[in-house]
Scaffold this motif. Structure first.
Motif, PDB file in Angstrom:
ATOM      1  N   ASP A 258       0.853  -1.188   0.000  1.00  0.00           N
ATOM      2  CA  ASP A 258       0.000   0.000   0.000  1.00  0.00           C
ATOM      3  C   ASP A 258       0.885   1.233   0.000  1.00  0.00           C
ATOM      4  O   ASP A 258       1.215   1.782   1.048  1.00  0.00           O
ATOM      5  N   ASP A 259       1.298   1.678  -1.185  1.00  0.00           N
ATOM      6  CA  ASP A 259       2.182   2.844  -1.276  1.00  0.00           C
ATOM      7  C   ASP A 259       1.929   3.563  -2.593  1.00  0.00           C
ATOM      8  O   ASP A 259       0.915   3.338  -3.254  1.00  0.00           O
TER       9      ASP A 259
ATOM     10  N   LYS B  58      -4.036   9.178   4.527  1.00  0.00           N
ATOM     11  CA  LYS B  58      -3.428   8.185   3.651  1.00  0.00           C
ATOM     12  C   LYS B  58      -3.449   8.632   2.187  1.00  0.00           C
ATOM     13  O   LYS B  58      -2.515   8.353   1.427  1.00  0.00           O
TER      14      LYS B  58
ATOM     15  N   ASP C  62      -0.667  10.905   1.737  1.00  0.00           N
ATOM     16  CA  ASP C  62       0.588  10.143   1.629  1.00  0.00           C
ATOM     17  C   ASP C  62       0.803   9.667   0.195  1.00  0.00           C
ATOM     18  O   ASP C  62       1.921   9.715  -0.338  1.00  0.00           O
ATOM     19  N   LEU C  63      -0.293   9.187  -0.427  1.00  0.00           N
ATOM     20  CA  LEU C  63      -0.193   8.774  -1.831  1.00  0.00           C
ATOM     21  C   LEU C  63       0.204   9.948  -2.724  1.00  0.00           C
ATOM     22  O   LEU C  63       1.064   9.817  -3.608  1.00  0.00           O
TER      23      LEU C  63
ATOM     24  N   SER D 218       3.844  10.853  -2.185  1.00  0.00           N
ATOM     25  CA  SER D 218       4.701   9.858  -2.818  1.00  0.00           C
ATOM     26  C   SER D 218       4.771  10.088  -4.325  1.00  0.00           C
ATOM     27  O   SER D 218       5.845   9.999  -4.941  1.00  0.00           O
TER      28      SER D 218
END
Length: 807
Positions: free
Chosen positions: A38-39, A221, A224-225, A228
């Motif tokens: 999950d990244d 989250k 965060d995606l 990234s």
């Protein structure tokens, strides 16, 4: 008793066939999610779908609105598919029938044999189940919802947009419009027309644990995606063939607001990039899975802009080369290329960063970048993209295990493919990249920026990582056979290593000395090159001889061309300082580099009594008019000290001024130069002369340490009344000393007998420890002794004079 099954032994029977038992879809998806962390890879997989659909633009929106939540009443079954918040992704290409078919497959892809599709490399799209239980896709006239919680034959829910209002049992259209109205142009009109332009993915966030996953997603989250993605955004578009722009947005359905982040191909190069990409795309489609008759390549400079809502846009420039090898391929590469279980093409591309980035790390791409590591995956100073065989989760290139390498065991086709791709394709591509950069450098007047780009693109063999060093030897062998080094001598030219002199000094030198040596090399038409240290190191590792700026090489070059003689004095001293920096002098013979106090330079040659050059400091001022016999004053300590050491060892004509004889000869020469012949006992002297009283005092101060007998023949004793300068060997008598004073009449008589009576001598003379052997005090005994020395013919006169003096 026999069973009925055995009763009829002559009858024929058939085996029983049973299906293989498959795990439930939920379990299969869980396994996929285990392989796909999950990244940020999730967004890459969504980008991959847009690229495969040949979209040029893509927008990713986090719709923060809380929508269509459960209210406890009896609800339509499809309401949960339209819940919010949701991650929404739009691209401007429509799904094809193949796309609709492929996205409904779990363990394979319709793209797996298409050489221009990224999606054939794995199960990536299924990674969106990290975010949601109910991915939705809208494109053209269809809406598809994937619901893995349903039975296997009902997972894929296909609906026509213009019939949504008819699915009353399952769907309230208001729920649909709540979620979609205003989203990338979706509206009631879309439902009416039954057509949506482009493709929209909508992933309602999982807000609580489910049988599929306990990974609850929220705004943090999603950010965060986004973060990234932003970290890698400048390279996401490097090797794609269609996508030109990707935007991130936050908020509701109004996407007209300014994006929070944008990455795009700059307008200044967009037309050329489109044309080159199109050429590549068309060629690869035309070749398909066949082997091309000849190699195809295309190159361009790509500028990528990134911009956040709060920061000015940044631009990074890249030199990109795409390469599909054709023609003469090895038997193994041809066989692997045509293997349907692999279905790869011998395709590699490279991107060289034109914009300087001290933190750059070469990375590996399979059209999209593999996950970043702390260190470069390759050790190359470039990004490498290719149809590599990857692990199932698309995170790693497949390589033989340590055991396989150690035991030389059988390697599977994927490993062999990657090795062939490196040895046969990447070597050629990398060499071509360097040669193309050299040509670009030439086209830009061999500017320092472009030249640095050429050298920077050459890999440092010490940094290349395991597996990727397969290309090192063949790449460097090919490169070193070509003129890849630039020298700006003779108007500038590109040369091979054996023709070059490398800008490497054998000792530490100042910037001024370096500048002078560089100018000297240019005047001598020496092909001097200045390259980074890693290029020198790889040349040495290949046992290629390196000609450096050694002292011996420079001396040999200067002896064959005397152009250095036209250099300034300061430049000549700079050259000398480097040539003697290692303490060796023998190489200097015949070079006109010995700096003299008169401002000239003389040859370094074998010494004799007539050509001595003295290395000293203050003493030179004692010998005016003889500056050609002394090393220049004011030299830097390191130069002077080296010359001093050479003189102490008797090198060439260099000498130290410590012999009394040398000092006496120099004084004698100075006197003759300024006064004339010195055959007489006394010579006329001008006290304001360059060798006047001040000079005389300095000489006497200097010779205090010497035996005065060695200087007795020199005219160094002044008679202030007569302006005569006498040889020290003359008989002198002081007229007075303390309370004793010789009468004037007696003085006249003494002078008549060539005894010089001095009224005064400077303190510098008086203080010499041996002066009393030449200048006598005014005592009776001294006068009588001097008369005796005169050796007169009348002894009676002497006795009478002595008697009268006593009286």
């Amino acid at each position: 008793m026999a069973s009925s099954d055995d009763s009829d032994e002559s009858s024929e029977d058939n085996p029983e066939y049973n299906p293989i038992f498959q795990p439930p879809l939920i379990d299969q998806l869980k396994k996929i999610l285990d392989e796909y962390p999950d990244d940020g890879q999730i967004i890459k997989e969504i980008i991959q779908n847009a690229e495969d659909a040949e979209a040029s633009q893509m927008e990713i929106l986090f719709d923060e609105r809380s929508l269509n939540s459960e209210d406890g009443t009896k609800e339509k079954k499809f309401k949960k598919y339209f819940k919010g918040p949701a991650l929404c992704v739009y691209n401007n290409a429509n799904f094809t029938e193949e796309d609709w078919k492929g996205i409904q497959m779990i363990n394979s892809s319709v793209k797996e044999f298409d050489p221009v599709k990224i999606g054939r490399f794995g199960l990536g799209f299924k990674s969106v189940f990290h975010i949601t239980d109910y991915p939705m896709i809208i494109s053209g006239n269809r809406m598809l919802v994937l619901d893995p919680h349903k039975s296997a034959d009902s997972v894929c829910i296909n609906m026509k947009l213009n019939k949504l209002h008819k699915y009353k049992k399952y769907l309230d259209v208001s729920h649909c419009l709540n979620a979609l109205d205003g989203l990338f142009g979706f509206s009631q009109g879309t439902l009416n027309s039954g057509d949506f332009d482009g493709t929209l993915f909508r992933f309602p966030l999982r807000e609580q644990k489910t049988n599929l996953s306990d990974n609850v997603y929220d705004k943090e989250k999603i950010l965060d995606l986004f973060n990234s993605f932003q970290a890698e955004a400048p390279v996401e578009l490097l090797f794609l063939k269609c996508l030109e722009k990707i935007e991130l947005l936050m908020g509701g359905t109004s996407v007209s607001d300014r994006p929070t982040f944008t990455v795009k191909i700059a307008d200044s190069c967009l037309d050329e990039v489109r044309e080159r990409r199109s050429e590549l795309h068309s060629h690869m489609k035309k070749v398909g899975r066949d082997i091309a008759v000849k190699t195809f390549s295309t190159k361009f400079e790509l500028k990528v802009e990134t911009q956040t809502s709060s920061v000015d846009k940044l631009e990074q420039s890249w030199f990109v080369l795409h390469y599909l090898k054709g023609g003469n391929l090895s038997e193994e590469l041809v066989k692997l290329s045509q293997d349907e279980s692999l279905s790869y093409s011998p395709y590699i591309s490279i991107a060289v960063p034109v914009t300087n980035d001290p933190e750059f790390k070469g990375h590996v791409f399979c059209l999209m970048p593999l996950p970043l590591q702390n260190e470069s995956l390759t050790g190359y100073p470039v990004h490498v993209n290719g149809y590599f065989a990857l692990s199932q989760n698309r995170r790693h290139v497949k390589w033989p295990s340590a055991d396989q390498i150690l035991l030389k065991a059988h390697r599977d086709k994927s490993n062999r493919w990657n090795e062939c791709l490196l040895k046969e394709v990447l070597v050629d591509v990398y060499d071509k990249v360097i040669q193309d950069l050299i040509q670009t450098c030439k086209d830009n007047g061999n500017s320092i920026e472009r030249l640095n780009l050429v050298y920077k693109s050459i890999p440092d063999h010490r940094l290349i990582t395991s597996h990727w060093n397969l290309i090192a030897d063949p790449l460097f062998d090919a490169l070193f056979r070509t003129p890849f080094l630039f020298s700006d001598s003779c108007g500038g030219k590109w040369i091979r290593p054996e023709e070059a002199v490398f800008n490497i000094f054998c000792s530490d030198v100042s910037s001024d000395v370096k500048t002078t040596i560089f100018r000297l090399m240019q005047k001598l038409s020496i092909a001097l090159v200045d390259v980074p240290e890693h290029i020198i190191d790889v040349l040495k590792s290949k046992n290629i001889s390196i000609q450096t700026l050694s002292q011996d090489f420079i001396c040999q070059s200067m002896k064959s061309n005397s152009v250095y003689k036209s250099f300034t004095s300061e430049e000549k001293v700079d050259i000398l300082s480097y040539l003697i920096s290692d303490g060796s002098f023998s190489r200097l013979h015949g070079l006109e580099l010995l700096p003299l106090t008169n401002g000239c330079f003389c040859l370094f040659e074998h010494g004799n009594q007539n050509n001595q050059v003295f290395v000293c400091k203050d003493e030179v001022h004692l010998f005016p008019g003889q500056e050609e016999k002394f090393v220049r004053q004011g030299l830097k300590d390191e130069v002077y000290n080296k010359l001093f050491t050479a003189a102490s060892k008797g090198k060439f004509q260099l000498a130290l001024l410590h012999e009394q004889r040398d000092v006496a000869n120099l004084i004698q020469t100075t006197i003759v130069k300024y006064i004339g012949p010195t055959t007489k006992q006394c010579i006329q002297w001008n006290q304001s002369h360059p060798i006047g009283m001040d000079w005389l005092k300095r000489v006497w101060s200097y010779i205090q340490k010497y035996d005065l007998n060695c200087f007795s023949h020199l005219h160094l004793l002044p008679h202030t009344k007569t302006n005569g300068l006498y040889k020290i060997s003359t008989v002198f008598l002081l007229k007075s000393s303390g309370s004793v004073d010789i009468p004037s009449d007696v003085c006249c008589c003494l002078e008549y007998m060539d005894i010089v009576v001095l009224d005064f001598i400077p303190s510098e003379i008086k203080s010499h420890r041996s002066i009393r052997s030449f200048v006598y005090l005014p005592t009776v005994e001294n006068v009588f002794q001097m008369l005796t020395k005169v050796q007169t013919n009348s002894n009676v006169f002497a006795n009478s004079f002595k008697s009268s003096m006593k009286q």
